[in-house]
Design a protein around this motif. Structure first.
Motif, PDB file in Angstrom:
ATOM      1  N   ILE A 135       0.827  -1.209   0.000  1.00 16.31           N
ATOM      2  CA  ILE A 135       0.000   0.000   0.000  1.00 16.31           C
ATOM      3  C   ILE A 135       0.860   1.258   0.000  1.00 16.31           C
ATOM      4  CG2 ILE A 135      -1.530   1.332   1.526  1.00 16.31           C
ATOM      5  CD1 ILE A 135      -3.012  -1.345   2.001  1.00 16.31           C
ATOM      6  N   LYS A 138       2.019   2.968  -3.278  1.00 16.46           N
ATOM      7  CA  LYS A 138       1.135   3.918  -3.956  1.00 16.46           C
ATOM      8  C   LYS A 138       0.798   5.128  -3.097  1.00 16.46           C
ATOM      9  CE  LYS A 138      -3.482   4.410  -6.044  1.00 16.46           C
ATOM     10  NZ  LYS A 138      -3.052   5.041  -7.305  1.00 16.46           N
ATOM     11  N   HIS A 139       0.506   4.882  -1.823  1.00 15.58           N
ATOM     12  CA  HIS A 139      -0.065   5.932  -0.989  1.00 15.58           C
ATOM     13  C   HIS A 139       0.921   6.565  -0.015  1.00 15.58           C
ATOM     14  CE1 HIS A 139      -4.113   5.006  -2.386  1.00 15.58           C
ATOM     15  NE2 HIS A 139      -3.878   3.724  -2.167  1.00 15.58           N
ATOM     16  N   VAL A 142       0.361   5.545   5.693  1.00 13.26           N
ATOM     17  CA  VAL A 142      -1.075   5.652   5.926  1.00 13.26           C
ATOM     18  C   VAL A 142      -1.348   5.603   7.429  1.00 13.26           C
ATOM     19  CG1 VAL A 142      -1.693   4.602   3.723  1.00 13.26           C
ATOM     20  CG2 VAL A 142      -1.372   3.141   5.725  1.00 13.26           C
ATOM     21  N   THR A 233      -5.361   9.021   4.026  1.00 14.03           N
ATOM     22  CA  THR A 233      -5.570   7.603   3.750  1.00 14.03           C
ATOM     23  C   THR A 233      -5.442   6.772   5.027  1.00 14.03           C
ATOM     24  OG1 THR A 233      -3.241   7.444   3.137  1.00 14.03           O
ATOM     25  CG2 THR A 233      -4.830   7.726   1.352  1.00 14.03           C
ATOM     26  N   ASN A 275     -11.277   7.728   4.547  1.00 11.75           N
ATOM     27  CA  ASN A 275     -10.647   7.418   3.261  1.00 11.75           C
ATOM     28  C   ASN A 275      -9.840   6.118   3.370  1.00 11.75           C
ATOM     29  OD1 ASN A 275      -9.554   7.504   0.698  1.00 11.75           O
ATOM     30  ND2 ASN A 275      -8.096   9.134   1.170  1.00 11.75           N
ATOM     31  N   VAL A 277      -8.020   2.778   2.227  1.00 14.17           N
ATOM     32  CA  VAL A 277      -7.330   2.274   1.042  1.00 14.17           C
ATOM     33  C   VAL A 277      -7.016   0.781   1.171  1.00 14.17           C
ATOM     34  CG1 VAL A 277      -6.380   4.499   0.383  1.00 14.17           C
ATOM     35  CG2 VAL A 277      -5.099   3.043   1.963  1.00 14.17           C
TER      36      VAL A 277
END
Length: 323
Positions: A135, A138-139, A142, A233, A275, A277
């Motif tokens: 994860i 991409k983000h 988090v 996120t 939000n 993810v």
């Protein structure tokens, strides 16, 4: 539009066909119409007491065939708004955690990269580190929202750095979590020392024990959660031992005096607008699960994860239609 949704149980009885989560199509090839995928990670070599959660994904899927597309508590027909599939299981290497982490990353990165939300069925809690690595590709870092009886922030266990009791310390050390927005709820049971709780707080995590959340009440705690995680996120990790053993006997490290299934569902249903993810639910151990009690709880909690995705998509669609 090619949308994926469960089989119609008025046309095909629930006991027909292979077991997939909620009778979703079993598809291992990604496409643009997948808002979420269900995938299993049947790995339990990171467990320290009872083993057998490698069979958790199978057990959760088996019970999930009873779930229906309309969620009356949230007043939404899930698959009017989202599309999802059962993506099968990510291959693992039994007994070899580092190699399994590599396979988890390889399996999840394409899912995350295309913007599809993974919902992972564990497996023991050690698998979450591999998920967070994927994860973060991409983000970035988090927020962690964790429901669990244990903080899983030990530095080592049996002098080993990687297992289900060290996963979130490693995640913090690797820069995968935004600790300033992260929160753990449900810690309880005997400890080796006060440091088992204080270490998590010293790492920057906000932590509430089961007794603290029960004194505050679920609704007040939901306010704390929303304020803590904010608008960025978020990854939700749910260890089934958050529940009292009355509601989840089939788990690796049970602790008495835990949450009820009513509280657990109220918590998840109250997480609208966040939000998310990624999600996982871990530590279901069917060998100790008489009457599928734990699998029933797990499947229904995951159903609420899917509902959160549908509610968010509905909100987005309603917002566009009013422009």
């Amino acid at each position: 539009m090619n949308k994926y949704q469960p089989k119609d149980s008025f046309q095909s009885p629930r006991f027909c066909g292979p077991r997939t989560f909620m009778r979703l199509p079993y598809i291992e090839k990604l496409d643009e119409f997948m808002d979420f995928v269900i995938t299993g990670i049947p790995f339990d070599s990171g467990q320290s007491f009872r083993t057998g959660s490698r069979f958790g994904p199978e057990a959760i899927r088996d019970f999930s065939i009873l779930l229906r597309p309309y969620n009356p508590e949230q007043d939404i027909n899930i698959f009017d708004y989202i599309s999802g599939v059962d993506y099968g299981d990510i291959p693992v290497v039994p007994g070899y955690i580092a190699e399994t982490y590599d396979k988890i990353e390889d399996g999840l990165i394409p899912i995350v990269k295309q913007g599809t939300i993974p919902i992972v069925l564990g497996g023991d809690h050690s698998i979450t580190l591999g998920e967070l690595r994927a994860i973060a590709k991409k983000h970035g870092p988090v927020a962690l929202l964790q429901f669990d009886a244990h903080s899983d922030t030990w530095d080592s266990y049996f002098e080993q750095k990687y297992n289900h009791g060290t996963v979130f310390r490693r995640a913090i050390e690797e820069g995968l979590l935004d600790v300033s927005r992260s929160i753990q709820i449900g810690m309880r049971g005997g400890l080796y020392g006060i440091e088992d709780i204080e270490d998590a707080r010293n790492l920057g995590l906000e932590l509430y024990t089961t007794n603290q959340y029960k004194r505050a009440g679920v609704q007040n705690m939901l306010g704390v959660i929303h304020q803590r995680v904010g608008k960025g996120t978020v990854f939700l990790s749910f260890d089934i031992d958050f529940l009292d053993p009355v509601y989840a006997p089939g788990t690796g490290t049970p602790e008495v005096a835990g949450a009820s299934i009513d509280d657990a569902l109220a918590f998840v249903r109250g997480l609208t607008g966040i939000n998310f993810v990624g999600f996982d639910l871990v530590e279901v151990l069917p060998a100790y699960d008489h009457g599928q009690i734990t699998s029933a709880a797990a499947a229904n909690i995951i159903y609420e994860f899917i509902t959160l995705i549908a509610l968010q998509k509905k909100k987005e669609m309603d917002s566009v239609s009013t422009l």
